[in-house]
Design an enzyme around this catalytic site. Sequence first.
Site, PDB file in Angstrom:
ATOM      1  N   CYS A 168      -6.391   0.346  30.904  1.00 29.50           N
ATOM      2  CA  CYS A 168      -7.299   1.615  31.296  1.00 29.50           C
ATOM      3  C   CYS A 168      -8.424   1.498  30.388  1.00 29.50           C
ATOM      4  CB  CYS A 168      -6.515   2.965  30.773  1.00 29.50           C
ATOM      5  SG  CYS A 168      -4.805   3.045  32.099  1.00 29.50           S
ATOM      6  N   ALA A 198     -12.056   2.022  30.314  1.00 26.73           N
ATOM      7  CA  ALA A 198     -13.443   2.760  29.996  1.00 26.73           C
ATOM      8  C   ALA A 198     -13.133   3.959  28.961  1.00 26.73           C
ATOM      9  CB  ALA A 198     -13.636   3.473  31.505  1.00 26.73           C
ATOM     10  N   PRO A 199     -14.277   3.819  28.252  1.00 21.06           N
ATOM     11  CA  PRO A 199     -15.433   3.431  28.338  1.00 21.06           C
ATOM     12  C   PRO A 199     -15.776   2.135  27.827  1.00 21.06           C
ATOM     13  CG  PRO A 199     -15.309   4.873  26.415  1.00 21.06           C
ATOM     14  CD  PRO A 199     -14.081   4.913  27.070  1.00 21.06           C
ATOM     15  N   GLY A 200     -14.853   1.262  27.236  1.00 22.35           N
ATOM     16  CA  GLY A 200     -15.228   0.129  27.163  1.00 22.35           C
ATOM     17  C   GLY A 200     -15.040  -0.508  25.561  1.00 22.35           C
ATOM     18  N   SER A 201     -15.269   0.503  24.489  1.00 19.17           N
ATOM     19  CA  SER A 201     -15.205   0.196  23.400  1.00 19.17           C
ATOM     20  C   SER A 201     -14.098  -0.750  22.789  1.00 19.17           C
ATOM     21  CB  SER A 201     -15.037   1.332  22.384  1.00 19.17           C
ATOM     22  OG  SER A 201     -16.270   2.257  22.702  1.00 19.17           O
ATOM     23  N   LYS A 202     -12.727  -0.748  23.344  1.00 20.51           N
ATOM     24  CA  LYS A 202     -11.724  -1.286  22.966  1.00 20.51           C
ATOM     25  C   LYS A 202     -12.042  -3.015  23.699  1.00 20.51           C
ATOM     26  CE  LYS A 202      -8.403   2.194  22.241  1.00 20.51           C
ATOM     27  NZ  LYS A 202      -9.224   3.392  22.811  1.00 20.51           N
ATOM     28  N   ASP A 242      -3.803   1.493  27.012  1.00 22.23           N
ATOM     29  CA  ASP A 242      -4.165   2.876  26.317  1.00 22.23           C
ATOM     30  C   ASP A 242      -4.314   3.963  27.318  1.00 22.23           C
ATOM     31  OD1 ASP A 242      -5.389   4.348  23.976  1.00 22.23           O
ATOM     32  OD2 ASP A 242      -7.338   4.222  25.189  1.00 22.23           O
ATOM     33  N   CYS A 254      -4.390   8.982  22.688  1.00 23.52           N
ATOM     34  CA  CYS A 254      -5.091   9.864  21.780  1.00 23.52           C
ATOM     35  C   CYS A 254      -4.320  11.159  21.565  1.00 23.52           C
ATOM     36  CB  CYS A 254      -6.449   9.775  21.700  1.00 23.52           C
ATOM     37  SG  CYS A 254      -6.951  10.372  23.407  1.00 23.52           S
TER      38      CYS A 254
END
Length: 835
Positions: free
Chosen positions: A188, A190-194, A285, A338
Amino acid sequence: MGGRGRRSRTQRKHFKDGRENVWKRPRSDAQQQEDFNAKKHWEPFATQNPAFDDYYKEQGIVSLEEWDTFNKFLRRPLPAAFRINSSSQFCDDIRSQLENDFMKSLQAEDTDGNEVAAIKPLSWYPENLAWQSNFSRMQLRKNQILERFHEFLKLENEIGNITRQEAVSMVPPLFLDVRPDHFVLDMCAAPGSKTFQLLEMIYRSVEPGTLPSGMVIANDVDVQRCNLLIHQTKRMCTANLIVTNHEAQHFPSCRLKKNNTAKSETGGVKELAIDQLLFDRVLCDVPCSGDGTLRKAPDIWRKWNVGMGNSLHCLQVQIAMRGLSLLKVGGKMVYSTCSMNPVENEAVVAEILRKCGGSVELLDVSAELPNLIRRPGLKKWKVRDKGSWLASYEDVRKFRRQGIVPSMFPSGKHYNEESANDQEADLEVIPENGGESINGSYLMEDKTSSDNNCEEEISDLPLEYCMRIVPHDQDSGAFFIAVFQKLSPLPAIQKKTITPPELLTSNDRSEKSEDLGTEEDLMEIALTDVKEQSTEPFQDSDIADEQTAASTDTEANNISEETEPEDIPAPVSQETVPEVARGKRKLQLQGKWRGVDPVVFLNSDAIINGIKTFYGIKESFPFSGYLVTRNSDTNHVKRIYYVSDSVKDVLKLNFLGGEQLKITSIGLKMFERQTSKEGNNAAMFRISSEGLPLLLPHITKQVISAKEIDFNHLLQYKTIKFADFVDAEFGEKASKLLLGCCVVVLNKGCEIVHDPPHVNASTIAIGCWRGRTNVAVMVTAIDCQELLERLVPKTDKVNGSTPDGCKPPIADDAVTKVNGVDSEDIVTHTPDISG
């Protein structure tokens, strides 16, 4: 149809004024003033929710002594945080600038008026690569003193040198222990930071001009969020990434069919390096209620309710189990949310351990990242439903059993039939409002107390190995992390019967279900009867092919072409497939996914040989066979993408397996078609800025070195005539290049000029266009600005002068033609993706 549209527009020109809307009443001055005042006096989000307080006090997320501090931090703005891209060429420079410039020059005051550091590195993140500011994002935007720091963050984030990311969001990838040779799945993404963080780990210690042997597949269910994911990861300039668009709980298991494997042994199909797509690492996540992000998203205070977490529990279990089924034996998976809700956290982890038996282990990682303050997972919790606290599944009323399931409770036990019947006897139908029914129906009321007398359940699983991060421990958001390791194939799955399980007796259950074997034996059963699904919400990697194909076909029909992201090549065309690879499933020429163009391996010898000859690409560089495009018609190819070995293998496997992966982005954009009035076909494709770092060490033609002064002039003025270069020798060399794309490499001071230039990790180069009389930069304006920030002394930029006091070779506002293309267009134009 087109004609009617043109007539309408022509007739409309004769109306000077719009038609009066006789149905719309004019608003009075008083009404207009009232609306203005309503907009002017905006009120902040309410940060109170009694249901939230009651729920988390009862769950014991923090002790009662800490509650006030916990509550206070939840209502504070979240500090801004960012991470330096460890694979960036300027990583050391940026870290030094933060440590020696911003950290010392910026200061802040705490609530007591004491001076504190405005920015500081996160002590638990390795190598001082993650930083946190004591200012919120809103303060960074509005405080003039912080303007220079804010501009720095925006510029470096746009370039890809840093990533702005919440501090606790950086934690899960660190526990995956990713290495450069790993295949990683971000379920999962998006948004792509990980995802960006995972790519940095893959690229760790990679030499210039080479690629790691691992790869990352980033998936998201929403097409629009895939666009955001692609935009975020595009800054990484990687050939080791595939972006897909699937439901995470139904992510396809891409494998080579048995008939193709057999034929490959006879020489019909070249045997692939992999015959099944399994992963060394999986990041799970999952979607969650998100109440751990209250500090940056205060609107959640108004929306929050108990049902948000309860409704997501089963989906979270399904996604996590699917991730484990795609994980290699010995591999690791991180499950994270989160959210602070134990129903979304510990309850999911406990259910995973129960379903997997001894095949999966929950790891104790308390010794890793010792400076990270974390708390152990809970061993006991309750479930809240319709105003009642439920200590076990026995307390759940019969008409609520579809929404409240046994896995939400610490023990995970199913209800006892006899006790359930006893509980139903305690229920009686009474009318609401003193005996009156509503619409002829009555409400069920539990005669027992909502706080029943059942003994509170305590889990016997090692849930203390999970990690909880709460806001007031280190001034962050809240997060939950659990780390799993797969020890053996997942256990057998039972067939699902038509009769709901809760209506079957124990004898029926034993007759209706049968042992189907281990995970390696399940594929054949799934292929013979796809209507029978698992009672468990997971399927190991071998059994989901046909079911996934059915669900994704339906999903694809709901996606329009207008919502597809830009610069996205996609599944492979049939023209690249040998005849023996075509089985019962017919592969379409345009790919199986509606609205997504096929990925085609570029097999045009004319184009490939023309590029190799024009740029003098070394034979040692793996080139032919690694180029893909979106259009099988080579006369209309606009972009050519480069893929790594691992991505190429997955692409071939996906094709032979029936194109089960819906690929929305793949590969590194390396070449773009560039037309010119001279009609020079040899220069038909120019090197893109994204692909230049990888290709630069391997080209021997169309590349020249420039001294700092001429290099800076190119960045400042974008277009310079041959005669106007300060170094006359450089201008002469540039004039002898072939018309078309060229590369200008910065020669730093005392370096010896080589032909072609020597390339290392510190080499700085830009793509240019050699025109009839000049050289024009083909780099985006923001890239030029970032390079100038690092190369041109600040005093020169402030005074408006140029290095060495030389006369600018071209006016700032001038626009020249370079082979029929405006030089400004070359710098700032973003090509379309058609064709």
